[in-house]
Design a protein around this motif. Sequence first.
Motif, PDB file in Angstrom:
ATOM      1  N   THR A 115       0.827  -1.206   0.000  1.00  0.00           N
ATOM      2  CA  THR A 115       0.000   0.000   0.000  1.00  0.00           C
ATOM      3  C   THR A 115       0.861   1.256   0.000  1.00  0.00           C
ATOM      4  OG1 THR A 115      -1.825  -1.105   1.130  1.00  0.00           O
ATOM      5  CG2 THR A 115      -1.718   1.282   1.326  1.00  0.00           C
ATOM      6  N   VAL A 116       1.838   1.297   0.874  1.00  0.00           N
ATOM      7  CA  VAL A 116       2.682   2.483   0.996  1.00  0.00           C
ATOM      8  C   VAL A 116       3.446   2.750  -0.294  1.00  0.00           C
ATOM      9  CG1 VAL A 116       4.761   3.337   2.147  1.00  0.00           C
ATOM     10  CG2 VAL A 116       2.847   2.458   3.497  1.00  0.00           C
ATOM     11  N   ASN A 151       1.947   7.479  -5.721  1.00  0.00           N
ATOM     12  CA  ASN A 151       1.206   7.909  -6.906  1.00  0.00           C
ATOM     13  C   ASN A 151      -0.076   8.614  -6.467  1.00  0.00           C
ATOM     14  OD1 ASN A 151      -1.149   7.169  -8.917  1.00  0.00           O
ATOM     15  ND2 ASN A 151       0.744   7.191 -10.132  1.00  0.00           N
ATOM     16  N   GLU A 152      -0.296   9.836  -6.948  1.00  0.00           N
ATOM     17  CA  GLU A 152      -1.434  10.631  -6.497  1.00  0.00           C
ATOM     18  C   GLU A 152      -2.767   9.954  -6.814  1.00  0.00           C
ATOM     19  OE1 GLU A 152      -3.281  15.161  -6.843  1.00  0.00           O
ATOM     20  OE2 GLU A 152      -1.513  14.587  -8.009  1.00  0.00           O
ATOM     21  N   LYS A 197       4.789  12.383   1.435  1.00  0.00           N
ATOM     22  CA  LYS A 197       6.186  12.395   1.858  1.00  0.00           C
ATOM     23  C   LYS A 197       6.521  11.035   2.439  1.00  0.00           C
ATOM     24  CE  LYS A 197       5.356  14.402   6.467  1.00  0.00           C
ATOM     25  NZ  LYS A 197       5.757  15.458   7.416  1.00  0.00           N
ATOM     26  N   GLY A 198       7.710  10.588   2.165  1.00  0.00           N
ATOM     27  CA  GLY A 198       8.110   9.249   2.544  1.00  0.00           C
ATOM     28  C   GLY A 198       8.626   9.177   3.958  1.00  0.00           C
ATOM     29  N   PRO A 199       8.757   7.930   4.414  1.00  0.00           N
ATOM     30  CA  PRO A 199       8.531   6.693   3.649  1.00  0.00           C
ATOM     31  C   PRO A 199       7.085   6.195   3.633  1.00  0.00           C
ATOM     32  CG  PRO A 199       9.433   6.155   5.779  1.00  0.00           C
ATOM     33  CD  PRO A 199       9.405   7.654   5.717  1.00  0.00           C
ATOM     34  N   GLY A 245       5.387  10.460   7.371  1.00  0.00           N
ATOM     35  CA  GLY A 245       4.464  10.607   6.256  1.00  0.00           C
ATOM     36  C   GLY A 245       3.083  10.044   6.463  1.00  0.00           C
ATOM     37  N   ALA A 246       2.764   9.531   7.650  1.00  0.00           N
ATOM     38  CA  ALA A 246       1.416   9.020   7.905  1.00  0.00           C
ATOM     39  C   ALA A 246       0.430  10.178   8.051  1.00  0.00           C
ATOM     40  CB  ALA A 246       1.404   8.160   9.160  1.00  0.00           C
TER      41      ALA A 246
END
Length: 464
Positions: free
Chosen positions: A16-17, A22-23, A59-61, A106-107
């Motif tokens: 999922t992450v 991808n927007e 924003k990652g990760p 990034g959550a």
Amino acid sequence: MTIDIPEILTRPLRETVAGLANEATREALYGALRARREDVEPVVNAFEARREQSPRTAKGPLNGLPVTVKDQIAAGGWPRTFGLERPSRRADRASATIVARLVELGAEVTGKTALPPNALDFQTFNRRRGRTNNPHDPRFTAGGSSGGGAAAVASGMSLLDIGADLAGSLRLPAAWCGVTSLTPTEDAWPADGMLPGGQRLQHFARIGPIARRVDDLAFLWDCLAGAEAGKETSGSYRIGLWTPDGPAPMEAAARAVWDGFSTRLAATGIAVETDPMRLLFKPESYRLFGEIMGYETGALIPAPIRWLLRRDRSPARRSPGFLAHVHAGYRRDGARHADNLARMAAARREAAARFDGLDALALPVTGLCAFRHLAPSSDRAGVRDYAQRFDTAAGPLFYFDALTRFTVPVTLLGWPVVTLPIGRDANGIPLGVQVVGKPGRERVLLDLCATIETRLPAYSGTER
């Protein structure tokens, strides 16, 4: 409510992450999440508050991974009700350290999940918002106190919930909702943000996640561990399996599920040593836990209220193994507390020596099957008692003693625990096992539990 979950909401978190960068995928996930909640929440009633707006940028990760947080735990910009019937509506300015760390990674917090008042019950309800229902059958309890989070994950309304455990508050709801949970080693994760005014308990209370599968827990652990992730893994394991040598404090239906799990576990190729684990279930374990918990929580309760709670002897008479000890701790005897802490440290050393050579211990989460919603016999601003008695092979047990029989000795150890489902009762409601690892060796524990989950699937069908 546990079937027909859109596939996009059931993928492993790692997958999922990766896609959320991808927007279009991110928009699709948030749209599916919003639709799922609108469809299922009126029946399950797992949330105190919700937001499902997809972040414009990732924003990652974690790339905007939607998470939910138990409404006992601070999340900046969200009010925190503590499950109270007349809560403050003031938003928290800052988040608990774990929540803040997830947001930094990034959550995106998309909801606050329900709990009983001040997390003091093993069912999740209050008069203001009603009860949280088990997504496998709404007539049954989802457990508590992290019942909202477990029900949300099981029903596809949350991919990951951040809850908390003291005497089983992660483990019981995870077991009865058929999902997984991780209670880290005591002090492995910061425990701030669970109490008002920056207060915290020194022992037992631990923040931990609820997810659909063990690999999701491992993914989160690795994200938070960073460079230290994955360094302690093993290909072979040895488990101590709780096997009673006398009448067990379990209902017959729960015992049947446990015996079936024990038989299947022994056939997986994992090395198993049967053990009644009498060391864990000594009366002293329950006394130490209750008095230490009562002493530390008692510091948060005005002295007149503590006196009133102790003055009513009926809860303690019904719960000699739990509430009686908590009420004794309310006396706030400093010398006795210091002695109890020394005895707890000695008990932990004894357990470490006794179970040396094992990677983990496997015990039931509870000896009870999930039951239909129960009303308390008394409810004083969320401090509840129940007259309900459960018949077990070891004799009748009232509500609090029955529900903490297996959780309290494990909490006293302070070791990490993973809960995973092992089967269903005759009503189709899941039951679970708590797999207890060695202190600081969460990654070994998670790998072991992933092995159990792979070799010993709890269910067939679409739920998992």
